[in-house]
Design a protein around this motif. Structure first.
Motif, PDB file in Angstrom:
ATOM      1  N   CYS A  64      -1.240  -1.805   2.376  1.00 41.19           N
ATOM      2  CA  CYS A  64      -1.059  -1.857   3.833  1.00 41.19           C
ATOM      3  C   CYS A  64      -2.346  -2.274   4.519  1.00 41.19           C
ATOM      4  N   LEU A  65      -3.488  -1.742   4.049  1.00 42.31           N
ATOM      5  CA  LEU A  65      -4.765  -2.099   4.672  1.00 42.31           C
ATOM      6  C   LEU A  65      -5.066  -3.584   4.471  1.00 42.31           C
ATOM      7  N   GLU A  66      -4.766  -4.108   3.269  1.00 42.66           N
ATOM      8  CA  GLU A  66      -5.016  -5.532   3.031  1.00 42.66           C
ATOM      9  C   GLU A  66      -4.109  -6.400   3.906  1.00 42.66           C
ATOM     10  N   GLN A  67      -2.843  -6.002   4.035  1.00 42.23           N
ATOM     11  CA  GLN A  67      -1.937  -6.758   4.892  1.00 42.23           C
ATOM     12  C   GLN A  67      -2.368  -6.680   6.354  1.00 42.23           C
ATOM     13  N   ALA A  68      -2.827  -5.508   6.786  1.00 43.06           N
ATOM     14  CA  ALA A  68      -3.273  -5.354   8.168  1.00 43.06           C
ATOM     15  C   ALA A  68      -4.518  -6.188   8.435  1.00 43.06           C
ATOM     16  N   HIS A  69      -5.446  -6.203   7.475  1.00 43.15           N
ATOM     17  CA  HIS A  69      -6.645  -7.028   7.621  1.00 43.15           C
ATOM     18  C   HIS A  69      -6.275  -8.513   7.770  1.00 43.15           C
ATOM     19  N   HIS A  70      -5.313  -8.939   6.979  1.00 41.08           N
ATOM     20  CA  HIS A  70      -4.913 -10.346   7.056  1.00 41.08           C
ATOM     21  C   HIS A  70      -4.145 -10.627   8.350  1.00 41.08           C
ATOM     22  N   PHE A  71      -3.264  -9.705   8.729  1.00 36.28           N
ATOM     23  CA  PHE A  71      -2.476  -9.906   9.951  1.00 36.28           C
ATOM     24  C   PHE A  71      -3.366  -9.921  11.192  1.00 36.28           C
ATOM     25  N   LEU A  72      -4.346  -9.019  11.239  1.00 29.36           N
ATOM     26  CA  LEU A  72      -5.252  -8.957  12.384  1.00 29.36           C
ATOM     27  C   LEU A  72      -6.355 -10.003  12.317  1.00 29.36           C
ATOM     28  N   GLY A  73      -6.479 -10.678  11.202  1.00 34.59           N
ATOM     29  CA  GLY A  73      -7.520 -11.684  11.068  1.00 34.59           C
ATOM     30  C   GLY A  73      -8.886 -11.113  10.785  1.00 34.59           C
ATOM     31  N   LEU A  74      -8.934  -9.853  10.317  1.00 36.43           N
ATOM     32  CA  LEU A  74     -10.229  -9.220  10.073  1.00 36.43           C
ATOM     33  C   LEU A  74     -10.918  -9.753   8.818  1.00 36.43           C
TER      34      LEU A  74
END
Length: 337
Positions: A47-57
């Motif tokens: 989830c953290l990896e997907q969130a990082h990619h989704f948010l562009g972090l």
């Protein structure tokens, strides 16, 4: 006039760009990880990896800001390249806390804050203009000294303290006003008795007075000084020497010139009031932008915080532009070119 308007619009765009850059950098440099808030309680590695990619972090800061700024624009250049409509609705993002569009959150809270700020502005003008004028016409009188006492109290007292005192006296003890609640003026919820213009006005009387006291105190002092100064001008003495009625001298010569600085101050103070409304909204439990901003800061809801800052910036820039144009229309001596 057109050239002045174009210059102001260009300067407004530069200011808007600068504010968005500063806002994004400030929140990017904070130590907490936005991806953790986006995942909520489900903070698995996937989830953290997907969130990082989704948010562009996982991309450089300038790329992240480019995506953020692109969402704020009403133009979709990617859609134009693929043959779609280039016009889109600007997006402030999605809330980490409740997964709602920030547009809808800001759109629901903005009318409450607008009701408080603009109603408070009318209230402080209704208080300050007559008191300031009468104090100037009767300097060092009992009325003038009482007005100066009001100025000292209004400047010194914090809106939170004033609001709590008003709630205790007029709502809890005397039961004249309600203990804080907002009633929708146009579209009240189904099955509730709190709604309509009358209830909207009744529930906002105490918040308006609380919000207006500080500004009313400042305006009383300013209007008093302006009227006293204008009364000593040569054109006022000339009008009186020609036999003009005192009412016409006051209306056409004194007040028309003494009130010009009020227009400029009003534009700046309404913009300032958008930030100061957070205190009044939290005291009276008003669901406006101030309370939403405080909750978003408590919950580390970055999209909502950024969205409110951006929305407030646009509102302040637009209102200041309107005030500048009104000031030029009121005072014919000003040449915008």
């Amino acid at each position: 006039m057109i050239r002045y308007l174009i210059r102001r619009l260009l300067w407004a765009l530069v200011l808007f760009f600068a504010v968005t850059v500063v806002t994004y950098v400030i929140f990017f440099l904070i130590p907490a990880d936005p991806a953790q808030r986006a995942c909520g309680q489900l903070q698995t590695q996937q989830c953290l990896e997907q969130a990082h990619h989704f948010l562009g972090l996982d991309r450089p800061v300038y790329v992240q800001y480019g995506k953020f700024f692109g969402r704020l624009l009403p133009f979709d250049f990617n859609g134009l390249a693929h043959g779609h409509s280039p016009i889109k609705m600007p997006s402030l993002g999605i809330s980490f806390a409740n997964r709602q569009q920030v547009n809808s959150i800001v759109g629901g809270a903005a009318p409450v804050t607008a009701s408080l700020v603009f109603g408070g502005a009318v209230t402080w003008l209704l208080i300050s203009i007559p008191i300031g004028i009468l104090s100037a016409l009767r300097p060092r009188s009992l009325l003038d000294r009482g007005a100066m006492m009001f100025v000292l109290i209004g400047i010194s007292a914090h809106p939170v303290w004033i609001g709590l005192i008003f709630l205790y006296l007029f709502a809890f003890k005397v039961h004249i006003f309600p203990l804080g609640e907002y009633c929708n003026m146009i579209n009240p919820p189904v099955g509730t008795s709190c709604g309509g213009p009358v209830q909207w006005f009744y529930h906002l009387i105490l918040p308006w007075i609380t919000f207006a006291i500080l500004f009313a105190a400042l305006y009383v002092r300013m209007i008093r000084a302006n009227v006293i100064e204008t009364l000593n001008e040569d054109y006022v003495r000339t009008a009186r020497a020609k036999g003009a009625p005192e009412s016409k001298v006051m209306r056409s010569h004194v007040l028309r010139n003494a009130m010009l600085p009020v227009v400029t101050m009003l534009g700046m103070d309404i913009a300032l009031g958008l930030g100061g409304a957070i205190f009044t909204e939290n005291v009276y439990d008003l669901p406006g932008l101030g309370r939403v901003l405080r909750l978003s800061l408590d919950n580390f809801d970055l999209p909502t915080t950024q969205g409110i800052v951006v929305f407030g910036t646009v509102a302040i820039i637009a209102f200041n532009l309107i005030v500048d144009l009104l000031y030029a229309a009121i005072d014919p001596r000003i040449r915008l070119s």
